[in-house]
Design a protein around this motif. Structure first.
Motif, mmCIF file in Angstrom:
data_model
loop_
_atom_site.group_PDB
_atom_site.id
_atom_site.type_symbol
_atom_site.label_atom_id
_atom_site.label_comp_id
_atom_site.label_asym_id
_atom_site.label_seq_id
_atom_site.Cartn_x
_atom_site.Cartn_y
_atom_site.Cartn_z
ATOM 1 N N THR A 180 0.828 -1.214 0.000
ATOM 2 C CA THR A 180 0.000 0.000 0.000
ATOM 3 C C THR A 180 0.852 1.250 0.000
ATOM 4 O OG1 THR A 180 -1.617 -1.249 1.304
ATOM 5 C CG2 THR A 180 -1.918 1.122 1.168
ATOM 6 N N LEU B 281 0.000 4.050 -3.005
ATOM 7 C CA LEU B 281 -0.772 5.264 -2.718
ATOM 8 C C LEU B 281 -0.061 6.554 -3.137
ATOM 9 C CD1 LEU B 281 -3.495 6.031 -1.576
ATOM 10 C CD2 LEU B 281 -2.455 6.173 0.690
ATOM 11 N N THR C 250 -0.742 11.049 3.616
ATOM 12 C CA THR C 250 -0.468 9.666 4.012
ATOM 13 C C THR C 250 0.073 9.553 5.430
ATOM 14 O OG1 THR C 250 1.726 9.832 2.976
ATOM 15 C CG2 THR C 250 -0.056 8.922 1.649
ATOM 16 N N GLN D 140 -12.530 0.454 1.640
ATOM 17 C CA GLN D 140 -12.784 1.877 1.422
ATOM 18 C C GLN D 140 -11.850 2.428 0.340
ATOM 19 O OE1 GLN D 140 -12.260 4.340 4.876
ATOM 20 N NE2 GLN D 140 -12.996 6.193 3.861
ATOM 21 N N MET D 141 -10.601 1.972 0.318
ATOM 22 C CA MET D 141 -9.668 2.433 -0.709
ATOM 23 C C MET D 141 -10.068 1.921 -2.096
ATOM 24 S SD MET D 141 -6.076 2.037 1.384
ATOM 25 C CE MET D 141 -5.069 2.774 0.114
ATOM 26 N N PHE E 215 -12.072 4.455 -4.190
ATOM 27 C CA PHE E 215 -11.472 5.727 -4.585
ATOM 28 C C PHE E 215 -11.879 6.100 -6.015
ATOM 29 C CE2 PHE E 215 -7.514 5.724 -1.610
ATOM 30 C CZ PHE E 215 -8.344 5.974 -0.542
ATOM 31 N N VAL F 82 -8.796 9.519 1.684
ATOM 32 C CA VAL F 82 -7.415 9.044 1.812
ATOM 33 C C VAL F 82 -6.963 9.104 3.267
ATOM 34 C CG1 VAL F 82 -5.062 9.355 1.000
ATOM 35 C CG2 VAL F 82 -6.960 9.849 -0.527
ATOM 36 N N SER G 126 -9.079 6.389 5.438
ATOM 37 C CA SER G 126 -8.665 5.009 5.158
ATOM 38 C C SER G 126 -7.244 4.752 5.638
ATOM 39 C CB SER G 126 -8.779 4.726 3.659
ATOM 40 O OG SER G 126 -7.928 5.578 2.915
ATOM 41 N N GLN H 65 -6.287 1.922 8.350
ATOM 42 C CA GLN H 65 -5.333 0.880 8.002
ATOM 43 C C GLN H 65 -4.154 0.863 8.966
ATOM 44 O OE1 GLN H 65 -2.894 1.436 4.588
ATOM 45 N NE2 GLN H 65 -2.816 -0.729 4.096
ATOM 46 N N PHE I 95 -6.079 -2.478 -4.797
ATOM 47 C CA PHE I 95 -6.569 -2.331 -3.425
ATOM 48 C C PHE I 95 -7.531 -3.466 -3.063
ATOM 49 C CE2 PHE I 95 -5.874 2.460 -4.076
ATOM 50 C CZ PHE I 95 -4.574 2.368 -3.591
#
Length: 247
Positions: free
Chosen positions: A17, A21, A40, A80-81, A84, A93, A96, A100, A209
């Motif tokens: 991930t 991302l 992030t 949820q990602m 997107f 973003v 999630s 995570q 994802f």
């Protein structure tokens, strides 16, 4: 072995991930590098908060339940990602990433305790080294698989999307196809191809994802193979020795 496999999956989810991302935010949504880092960042905050909250629960709750909660929360964040889109803001973003990070933080500490508590002391160092190796190996394998899948899906979806962009398609003509897109000028076709590639790449990221979500769910049955070491009860206090006064 089950703990090692779970650590492999955790490394795959965490590093995979992290590799996807930032490139998605910068290449597809035109985020600057600083903004990408700030967006992030909540993932690390969630992981740190989870480790602080999990520490008091380790001796009170079955550690496998904590790991289960963490994996389910991670899978929910990946779901949820997978929703997107190119029109979304920063909130999905951030949320999630926070979920995570919290989920992965709930898995790491209990997993280390369960896996290492059953090892004899003379091989504890080797066990720790193997677990670190598997986590790094999982991250490397995850990045390779996810990036390869991303490139393949981008090309496949691009091919499907351009099937309808033909001069004989009424939906590919004005007013449905507005400037700067056009099928009659080189600049218009270049702009149209760039937008199709952008849309195809977004779908490919979403598919990646979803794949990570399935990996998190597939790791849950491994919890049935974990066994906690028996917890030692504190020894009862020794009775005081009799004195001459007692006699």
């Amino acid at each position: 072995m089950a703990g090692t496999l779970l650590m492999f999956c955790g490394g795959l989810i965490m590093t995979g991930t992290l590799a996807l991302l930032p490139t998605m935010l910068q290449n597809l949504m035109n985020y600057p590098a600083l903004t990408t880092g700030l967006v992030t960042m909540p993932r690390g905050v969630g992981s740190m908060a989870a480790m602080f909250l999990v520490a008091p629960l380790i001796t009170r709750v079955d550690n496998r339940l904590i790991i289960l909660f963490g994996l389910l929360l991670t899978a929910g964040a990946m779901w949820q990602m997978s929703q997107f889109s190119l029109q979304m803001g920063m909130a999905p973003v951030i949320i999630s990433g926070l979920l995570q990070g919290f989920g992965l933080g709930c898995t790491q500490v209990p997993l280390n305790i369960i896996a290492l508590s059953t090892l004899p002391r003379h091989i504890l160092t080797q066990g720790t080294a193997i677990r670190s190796l598997m986590r790094n190996l999982g991250g490397s394998v995850g990045i390779s698989i996810l990036v390869a899948t991303l490139a393949e899906n981008t090309q496949a979806i691009h091919s499907r999307l351009v099937e309808g962009l033909r001069p004989d398609n009424p939906l590919a003509q004005a007013p449905y196809l507005a400037a700067p897109f056009s099928l009659s000028t080189p600049s218009g076709m270049a702009a149209l191809n760039a937008e199709v590639t952008r849309q195809a790449a977004m779908v490919a990221y979403v598919d990646d994802f979803k794949l990570i979500m399935l990996i998190a769910l597939a790791a849950i049955p491994l919890l049935l193979l974990l066994r906690e070491a028996p917890r030692r009860r504190p020894a009862p206090a020794a009775a005081p020795a009799p004195t001459a006064a007692d006699d």
